[in-house]
Enzyme design. Structure first.
Site, mmCIF file in Angstrom:
data_model
loop_
_atom_site.group_PDB
_atom_site.id
_atom_site.type_symbol
_atom_site.label_atom_id
_atom_site.label_comp_id
_atom_site.label_asym_id
_atom_site.label_seq_id
_atom_site.Cartn_x
_atom_site.Cartn_y
_atom_site.Cartn_z
ATOM 1 N N ASN A 146 0.833 -1.211 0.000
ATOM 2 C CA ASN A 146 0.000 0.000 0.000
ATOM 3 C C ASN A 146 0.864 1.257 0.000
ATOM 4 O O ASN A 146 1.909 1.316 0.641
ATOM 5 C CB ASN A 146 -1.045 -0.001 1.128
ATOM 6 C CG ASN A 146 -0.503 -0.261 2.507
ATOM 7 O OD1 ASN A 146 0.503 -0.934 2.690
ATOM 8 N ND2 ASN A 146 -1.176 0.282 3.500
ATOM 9 N N CYS A 170 -4.186 0.631 -2.496
ATOM 10 C CA CYS A 170 -4.017 -0.650 -1.798
ATOM 11 C C CYS A 170 -2.916 -1.490 -2.449
ATOM 12 O O CYS A 170 -2.654 -1.388 -3.660
ATOM 13 C CB CYS A 170 -5.300 -1.472 -1.868
ATOM 14 S SG CYS A 170 -6.683 -0.825 -0.924
ATOM 15 N N GLU A 204 -2.902 -4.695 -3.179
ATOM 16 C CA GLU A 204 -3.325 -5.673 -4.191
ATOM 17 C C GLU A 204 -3.438 -5.026 -5.562
ATOM 18 O O GLU A 204 -3.086 -5.638 -6.578
ATOM 19 C CB GLU A 204 -4.678 -6.281 -3.798
ATOM 20 C CG GLU A 204 -4.658 -7.058 -2.493
ATOM 21 C CD GLU A 204 -4.905 -6.211 -1.249
ATOM 22 O OE1 GLU A 204 -4.640 -4.982 -1.281
ATOM 23 O OE2 GLU A 204 -5.375 -6.775 -0.242
ATOM 24 N N CYS A 232 -10.375 -4.035 -4.363
ATOM 25 C CA CYS A 232 -9.259 -4.895 -4.787
ATOM 26 C C CYS A 232 -9.771 -6.219 -5.336
ATOM 27 O O CYS A 232 -9.227 -6.754 -6.303
ATOM 28 C CB CYS A 232 -8.286 -5.119 -3.633
ATOM 29 S SG CYS A 232 -7.291 -3.652 -3.307
#
Ligand code: THU
Length: 160
Positions: free
Chosen positions: A62, A73, A75, A115
């Site tokens: 992140n 984020c 991901e 995500c």
């Protein structure tokens, strides 16, 4: 009127040590990514590691911003990095781990809805499921065989 049920299946491992070596190695890569997260505002660090079909591992973490909504984020940093560096290469697995500077996280932390949607885009595109593993800083690991298991009723290109 008819009522339906959607089922989600997943596996819970007691610890990272119970995973197959390839999977625990990937989670270790996510844990290394956690350490490089930039999270000065939430103090909540997240790391993600993707295993691609060509054997490459792509990480993300992140990245926060003083203008809070401008952060991103782990991901999505990871999946977009993979899509940028290796367009069209199938993503086989994603592993996620976290670390809070405030408290010990000892339960699996699931990726946020945005995500899941972003990862699912590539699962739909490649027509192959992406396995997903997630955990806290310590403790149990949850594995799902597909993003579909984490995001039933997702929005995809078939609607467009
Ligand atoms: N965060 C992630 O990196 N992934 C998620 O799935 C949920 C939340 C980050 C965003 C923010 O930097 C911090 O965790 C606290 O929300």
């Amino acid at each position: 009127m008819k009522e339906y049920t959607k089922k989600t299946s997943f596996t819970i491992y007691e610890s990272i040590a119970d995973l197959a070596k390839e999977d625990s190695d990937l989670l270790q890569q996510a844990k290394m990514a956690v350490e490089k997260a930039y999270a000065p505002y939430s103090h909540f660090q997240v790391g993600a590691a993707l295993l691609l079909e060509n054997g490459e591992i792509v990480i993300g973490n992140n990245q926060e911003n003083a203008a809070y909504p401008s952060g991103m984020c782990a991901e999505r940093v990871a999946i977009w990095s993979a899509a940028s560096h290796f367009p069209g290469v199938v993503v086989k697995k994603v592993a996620i781990s976290v670390k809070s500077q405030m408290k010990m996280i000892d339960k699996p932390v699931a990726p946020c809805g945005a995500c899941r949607q972003s990862l699912l885009e590539y699962e739909v595109k490649q027509k192959e499921p992406i396995e997903i593993f997630f955990m806290g800083e310590v403790g149990k690991v949850i594995k799902a065989n597909s993003l579909q298991d984490l995001l039933p009723f997702s929005f995809d290109q078939s609607y467009l």
